[in-house]
Design a protein around this motif. Structure first.
Motif, PDB file in Angstrom:
ATOM      1  N   ALA A 193       4.234   7.584   1.910  1.00 44.30           N
ATOM      2  CA  ALA A 193       5.498   6.964   2.307  1.00 44.30           C
ATOM      3  C   ALA A 193       5.827   7.310   3.748  1.00 44.30           C
ATOM      4  O   ALA A 193       5.511   8.404   4.239  1.00 44.30           O
ATOM      5  CB  ALA A 193       6.633   7.423   1.380  1.00 44.30           C
ATOM      6  N   LEU A 194       6.472   6.359   4.416  1.00 45.56           N
ATOM      7  CA  LEU A 194       7.034   6.548   5.750  1.00 45.56           C
ATOM      8  C   LEU A 194       8.528   6.320   5.640  1.00 45.56           C
ATOM      9  O   LEU A 194       8.961   5.300   5.105  1.00 45.56           O
ATOM     10  CB  LEU A 194       6.430   5.558   6.746  1.00 45.56           C
ATOM     11  CG  LEU A 194       4.916   5.555   6.921  1.00 45.56           C
ATOM     12  CD1 LEU A 194       4.482   4.360   7.758  1.00 45.56           C
ATOM     13  CD2 LEU A 194       4.450   6.843   7.571  1.00 45.56           C
ATOM     14  N   SER A 195       9.316   7.261   6.142  1.00 42.98           N
ATOM     15  CA  SER A 195      10.768   7.131   6.020  1.00 42.98           C
ATOM     16  C   SER A 195      11.435   7.396   7.362  1.00 42.98           C
ATOM     17  O   SER A 195      11.184   8.425   7.993  1.00 42.98           O
ATOM     18  CB  SER A 195      11.316   8.107   4.976  1.00 42.98           C
ATOM     19  OG  SER A 195      12.737   8.073   4.954  1.00 42.98           O
ATOM     20  N   ALA A 196      12.276   6.446   7.785  1.00 44.55           N
ATOM     21  CA  ALA A 196      13.155   6.664   8.933  1.00 44.55           C
ATOM     22  C   ALA A 196      14.380   7.408   8.404  1.00 44.55           C
ATOM     23  O   ALA A 196      15.425   6.821   8.119  1.00 44.55           O
ATOM     24  CB  ALA A 196      13.538   5.337   9.575  1.00 44.55           C
ATOM     25  N   TYR A 213      -6.195 -10.830   0.824  1.00 46.10           N
ATOM     26  CA  TYR A 213      -6.105  -9.372   0.867  1.00 46.10           C
ATOM     27  C   TYR A 213      -4.763  -9.000   1.476  1.00 46.10           C
ATOM     28  O   TYR A 213      -4.403  -9.468   2.562  1.00 46.10           O
ATOM     29  CB  TYR A 213      -7.248  -8.777   1.693  1.00 46.10           C
ATOM     30  CG  TYR A 213      -8.618  -9.033   1.087  1.00 46.10           C
ATOM     31  CD1 TYR A 213      -9.157  -8.159   0.167  1.00 46.10           C
ATOM     32  CD2 TYR A 213      -9.346 -10.173   1.430  1.00 46.10           C
ATOM     33  CE1 TYR A 213     -10.402  -8.392  -0.397  1.00 46.10           C
ATOM     34  CE2 TYR A 213     -10.588 -10.432   0.869  1.00 46.10           C
ATOM     35  CZ  TYR A 213     -11.109  -9.532  -0.047  1.00 46.10           C
ATOM     36  OH  TYR A 213     -12.328  -9.775  -0.616  1.00 46.10           O
ATOM     37  N   SER A 214      -4.016  -8.192   0.778  1.00 44.27           N
ATOM     38  CA  SER A 214      -2.697  -7.779   1.253  1.00 44.27           C
ATOM     39  C   SER A 214      -2.481  -6.310   0.924  1.00 44.27           C
ATOM     40  O   SER A 214      -3.040  -5.791  -0.048  1.00 44.27           O
ATOM     41  CB  SER A 214      -1.599  -8.640   0.614  1.00 44.27           C
ATOM     42  OG  SER A 214      -1.677  -8.583  -0.802  1.00 44.27           O
ATOM     43  N   PRO A 215      -1.679  -5.618   1.732  1.00 43.23           N
ATOM     44  CA  PRO A 215      -1.419  -4.197   1.462  1.00 43.23           C
ATOM     45  C   PRO A 215      -0.704  -3.988   0.138  1.00 43.23           C
ATOM     46  O   PRO A 215       0.137  -4.800  -0.264  1.00 43.23           O
ATOM     47  CB  PRO A 215      -0.544  -3.770   2.640  1.00 43.23           C
ATOM     48  CG  PRO A 215      -0.747  -4.801   3.683  1.00 43.23           C
ATOM     49  CD  PRO A 215      -1.031  -6.072   2.958  1.00 43.23           C
ATOM     50  N   ARG A 216      -1.039  -2.918  -0.508  1.00 43.45           N
ATOM     51  CA  ARG A 216      -0.333  -2.497  -1.727  1.00 43.45           C
ATOM     52  C   ARG A 216       0.907  -1.741  -1.246  1.00 43.45           C
ATOM     53  O   ARG A 216       0.945  -0.508  -1.199  1.00 43.45           O
ATOM     54  CB  ARG A 216      -1.265  -1.616  -2.558  1.00 43.45           C
ATOM     55  CG  ARG A 216      -0.940  -1.526  -4.030  1.00 43.45           C
ATOM     56  CD  ARG A 216      -2.001  -0.752  -4.782  1.00 43.45           C
ATOM     57  NE  ARG A 216      -3.244  -1.501  -4.910  1.00 43.45           N
ATOM     58  CZ  ARG A 216      -4.362  -1.225  -4.241  1.00 43.45           C
ATOM     59  NH1 ARG A 216      -4.391  -0.213  -3.397  1.00 43.45           N
ATOM     60  NH2 ARG A 216      -5.444  -1.947  -4.410  1.00 43.45           N
ATOM     61  N   LEU A 217       1.926  -2.502  -0.875  1.00 40.92           N
ATOM     62  CA  LEU A 217       3.028  -1.983  -0.059  1.00 40.92           C
ATOM     63  C   LEU A 217       4.368  -2.502  -0.548  1.00 40.92           C
ATOM     64  O   LEU A 217       4.505  -3.673  -0.897  1.00 40.92           O
ATOM     65  CB  LEU A 217       2.799  -2.413   1.411  1.00 40.92           C
ATOM     66  CG  LEU A 217       3.972  -2.292   2.387  1.00 40.92           C
ATOM     67  CD1 LEU A 217       4.282  -0.833   2.679  1.00 40.92           C
ATOM     68  CD2 LEU A 217       3.640  -3.038   3.690  1.00 40.92           C
ATOM     69  N   VAL A 218       5.383  -1.605  -0.546  1.00 39.50           N
ATOM     70  CA  VAL A 218       6.781  -1.984  -0.730  1.00 39.50           C
ATOM     71  C   VAL A 218       7.546  -1.413   0.449  1.00 39.50           C
ATOM     72  O   VAL A 218       7.523  -0.197   0.681  1.00 39.50           O
ATOM     73  CB  VAL A 218       7.367  -1.449  -2.053  1.00 39.50           C
ATOM     74  CG1 VAL A 218       8.834  -1.837  -2.185  1.00 39.50           C
ATOM     75  CG2 VAL A 218       6.575  -1.970  -3.247  1.00 39.50           C
ATOM     76  N   LEU A 219       8.194  -2.281   1.210  1.00 42.33           N
ATOM     77  CA  LEU A 219       8.916  -1.815   2.398  1.00 42.33           C
ATOM     78  C   LEU A 219      10.359  -2.281   2.356  1.00 42.33           C
ATOM     79  O   LEU A 219      10.673  -3.343   1.816  1.00 42.33           O
ATOM     80  CB  LEU A 219       8.225  -2.278   3.684  1.00 42.33           C
ATOM     81  CG  LEU A 219       8.106  -3.762   3.989  1.00 42.33           C
ATOM     82  CD1 LEU A 219       9.323  -4.262   4.744  1.00 42.33           C
ATOM     83  CD2 LEU A 219       6.848  -4.035   4.804  1.00 42.33           C
ATOM     84  N   THR A 244       1.747   2.334  -0.892  1.00 36.80           N
ATOM     85  CA  THR A 244       2.502   2.747   0.291  1.00 36.80           C
ATOM     86  C   THR A 244       3.930   2.242   0.200  1.00 36.80           C
ATOM     87  O   THR A 244       4.175   1.115  -0.235  1.00 36.80           O
ATOM     88  CB  THR A 244       1.843   2.203   1.570  1.00 36.80           C
ATOM     89  OG1 THR A 244       0.461   2.583   1.595  1.00 36.80           O
ATOM     90  CG2 THR A 244       2.529   2.738   2.810  1.00 36.80           C
ATOM     91  N   LEU A 245       4.875   3.085   0.627  1.00 33.87           N
ATOM     92  CA  LEU A 245       6.275   2.694   0.723  1.00 33.87           C
ATOM     93  C   LEU A 245       6.776   2.994   2.127  1.00 33.87           C
ATOM     94  O   LEU A 245       6.407   4.013   2.718  1.00 33.87           O
ATOM     95  CB  LEU A 245       7.141   3.432  -0.300  1.00 33.87           C
ATOM     96  CG  LEU A 245       6.798   3.182  -1.768  1.00 33.87           C
ATOM     97  CD1 LEU A 245       5.971   4.337  -2.328  1.00 33.87           C
ATOM     98  CD2 LEU A 245       8.054   2.995  -2.611  1.00 33.87           C
ATOM     99  N   GLN A 246       7.605   2.113   2.665  1.00 33.08           N
ATOM    100  CA  GLN A 246       8.188   2.277   3.991  1.00 33.08           C
ATOM    101  C   GLN A 246       9.684   2.036   3.917  1.00 33.08           C
ATOM    102  O   GLN A 246      10.136   1.080   3.291  1.00 33.08           O
ATOM    103  CB  GLN A 246       7.547   1.299   4.994  1.00 33.08           C
ATOM    104  CG  GLN A 246       6.061   1.531   5.207  1.00 33.08           C
ATOM    105  CD  GLN A 246       5.374   0.428   5.972  1.00 33.08           C
ATOM    106  OE1 GLN A 246       4.147   0.377   6.035  1.00 33.08           O
ATOM    107  NE2 GLN A 246       6.137  -0.485   6.582  1.00 33.08           N
ATOM    108  N   PHE A 247      10.449   2.925   4.570  1.00 37.50           N
ATOM    109  CA  PHE A 247      11.906   2.869   4.478  1.00 37.50           C
ATOM    110  C   PHE A 247      12.510   2.845   5.876  1.00 37.50           C
ATOM    111  O   PHE A 247      12.457   3.845   6.597  1.00 37.50           O
ATOM    112  CB  PHE A 247      12.445   4.090   3.720  1.00 37.50           C
ATOM    113  CG  PHE A 247      11.914   4.243   2.320  1.00 37.50           C
ATOM    114  CD1 PHE A 247      12.588   3.689   1.243  1.00 37.50           C
ATOM    115  CD2 PHE A 247      10.749   4.956   2.078  1.00 37.50           C
ATOM    116  CE1 PHE A 247      12.117   3.847  -0.047  1.00 37.50           C
ATOM    117  CE2 PHE A 247      10.263   5.119   0.791  1.00 37.50           C
ATOM    118  CZ  PHE A 247      10.947   4.555  -0.278  1.00 37.50           C
ATOM    119  N   GLY A 248      13.083   1.715   6.265  1.00 35.72           N
ATOM    120  CA  GLY A 248      13.862   1.669   7.487  1.00 35.72           C
ATOM    121  C   GLY A 248      13.124   1.150   8.697  1.00 35.72           C
ATOM    122  O   GLY A 248      11.890   1.069   8.734  1.00 35.72           O
TER     123      GLY A 248
END
Length: 607
Positions: A226-229, A63-69, A8-12
């Protein structure tokens, strides 16, 4: 064994608001899987799709999210971006040692740390009941947490870290440097500025390296979500990262949600101009770089969701709603296909992200999709009564003895339950005509106050879809796991919503999902502040639909028309020039929008 992992990727800022609620829901679902009364329901969702397992220095499993934000360093609340903040004495010593020729005094000006929210403080202070803590201590901690949640809901919430429950991996957070003056204002006001405006040279390689390290840990990478603002500079940053990911992982699909706090944007003329230009740039730049591109915003009218009450423009409220929709839409590729059968049945329609992207992208390869959802979903109709009423109506039989028709007749005369309380969540993209493919998810279905099996829910769903009279390629997913409502979730549900998501009718009975008069009016719509109803809701059923439709072509044409009209004005040209978008770049944007619209005009004789 799941179908593979997803990164997962999150932007903003607003994307991280949505993401915080999304990860809280995952955390709640994992907790419910350990409870006896939810076992066999919640554990049908495979947490390893989104979470990685590690080990801390004490040898304990983590346990942690496989995430880059991505976010600005000034927007992450009271969370430090470093392992430990240096003390004032250490800073003074370092300053004195840094300049050997200076013998004078050294003064350190250190800003006060940003205070953590009351909820985050209470969460840290919560006792560990695994060691045998007393019930009284646990009850006091739970009461303090609930009080902190009410404090959060009263608002305003400054940062997404104020209510995030999940512990992030050290390499998940990318804190961008501060932007000051005109640079910072330009980055926040529109899509145009790129990553170079907020990050040093070579930062893109560092970001990709974070993704690579998560990908190397995967046994079978499904793809990316992905979630993007996208209405600010993070839209341009998303474009750079998505393009690099596509080049590095060409066979891995990406599902991108372009999340916005509202469908209409600012009220002032200048804000509207930037908003519309950003919308067009987002579609033109992001849609070609991902497998599926779904704009997402709360419905513009609160009346379309009669059992929810939210504050318009409140990021804490609107992001929670979007997180509930995202969680349901993404459920098919998070289900465990090998989950053992339970009393309510095994989940139906589990698939991987690649299959979902192939279904909706279609043979022409168009990526723009729309989303609709009912939150909460209405109760399933009584199949036998509805069938009898439908036969009676078809034969022209009037109501017996002149009395009002029975409940089954009412259900049969109403629209299919798949269309009741279902609102569009993608501004400018309506299902309408030309529906080519869709994926429908029904989770936690209930009937007359009781949960129903997945086979019964699938039968009711199929019958309702047939009643709609629309034929298209369709994937449907049915799961017994309702949407869990985590503790820091805002109190959005009206008093008509009961503990397990059943909806009261106007007469006080459970069933059809019609709301009493006056409910669903949000502030700004003449109803005053939202009532604190539905505070004890633990889980709700949700129906979501993600669809590929010819309406996406109209969406692209409309964006092209708006972009051309705005770019032709002096104010529009000035805005684009400030974003580094000159005449040649504007022509490229128009060409990309036209290509998105023409992707639907494929001659069938070639297939």
């Amino acid at each position: 064994m799941g179908r593979g992992e997803v990164i997962t990727l999150q932007f903003g800022g607003f994307a991280n608001f949505v993401g915080a609620h999304y990860w809280n829901i995952q955390d709640e679902l994992a907790g419910l899987a350990e409870r006896q009364d939810y076992r066999g329901i919640a554990d049908q969702v495979d947490p390893t799709v989104l979470f990685r397992q590690g080990e801390n220095a004490q040898g304990q499993a983590t346990y942690s999210p496989r995430l880059v934000l991505f976010d600005h360093a000034s927007s992450i609340g009271g969370v430090s971006t470093h392992d430990a903040a240096p003390s004032a004495a250490a800073l003074m010593a370092a300053g004195a040692a840094g300049v050997a020729t200076w013998q004078g005094p050294v003064a350190v000006h250190q800003a006060e740390p940003v205070p953590r929210s009351r909820f985050a403080q209470e969460l840290d202070a919560e006792p560990d009941t695994s060691g045998g803590a007393g019930d009284g201590q646990a009850d006091l901690a739970a009461a303090a947490l609930h009080a902190a949640v009410r404090h959060l809901d009263a608002g305003p919430v400054r940062s997404w870290t104020d209510y995030l429950k999940v512990v992030l991996h050290p390499r998940s957070l990318v804190a961008l440097g501060g932007l000051w003056g005109s640079e910072g204002a330009a980055f926040a006001a529109g899509f145009g500025p790129r990553a170079a405006a907020a990050a040093p040279a070579g930062a893109l390689d560092d970001w990709l390296d974070r993704v690579r390290r998560f990908a190397e840990e995967c046994d079978a990478l499904q793809g990316f979500q992905a979630l993007s603002a996208d209405q600010g500079g993070f839209g341009g940053l998303t474009t750079d990262v998505m393009g690099a990911l596509r080049d590095e992982y060409p066979r891995a699909p990406t599902l991108l949600f372009a999340v916005r706090p509202s469908a209409d944007g600012p009220a002032d003329a200048d804000g509207q101009r930037r908003w519309r230009l950003s919308e067009a740039l987002s579609a033109a730049e992001l849609a070609p770089r991902v497998s599926l591109y779904a704009p997402l915003a709360p419905p513009p009218s609160p009346q379309s969701l009669p059992h929810l009450r939210w504050r318009l423009g409140d990021a804490f409220h609107t992001s929670a709603m979007l997180a509930a929709v995202v969680d349901t839409v993404t459920l098919p590729y998070r289900l465990d296909p090998d989950a053992p059968p339970r009393p309510l049945g095994a989940p139906l329609g589990a698939c991987d992200l690649h299959s979902l992207a192939q279904l909706l992208a279609g043979r022409a390869g168009h990526s723009i999709v729309g989303v609709a959802a009912a939150l909460p979903a209405p109760s399933l109709p009584d199949a036998h009564a509805a069938a009898a009423a439908a036969d009676a109506r078809a034969n022209g039989i009037p109501a017996a003895n002149g009395f009002a028709p029975n409940r089954g007749a009412v259900e049969a005369c109403e629209p299919p339950f798949t269309q009741r309380c279902t609102a569009g969540w993608s501004p400018g993209i309506a299902a309408g005509g030309g529906l080519e493919a869709e994926t429908v998810v029904l989770r936690g279905a209930r009937r007359s106050g009781d949960p129903v099996s997945t086979s019964q829910a699938a039968a009711a769903l199929d019958a309702s879809l047939v009643r709609e009279g629309v034929r298209c390629v369709r994937h449907r997913c049915v799961a017994a796991a309702a949407l869990p409502i985590p503790l820091p979730f805002p109190q959005l549900f009206a008093p008509t919503v009961l503990r397990h998501g059943d909806v009261l009718c106007a007469g006080g009975s459970q069933g059809l999902g019609s709301a009493p008069q006056g409910l669903g009016q949000g502030p700004g719509q003449g109803a005053g502040p939202p009532a604190a109803g539905g505070a004890e809701v633990e889980a709700v059923p949700v129906l979501s639909r993600m669809f590929a439709t010819a309406g996406a072509a109209e969406f692209a044409r409309r964006q092209l028309q708006i972009f051309r009209g705005t770019a032709a004005t002096a104010q529009g040209r000035a805005v684009l020039a400030g974003w580094g978008c000159g005449p040649e770049e504007a022509a490229d944007v128009e060409e990309q929008l036209l290509a998105l619209a023409l992707a639907w005009e494929v001659d069938d004789e070639f297939y």
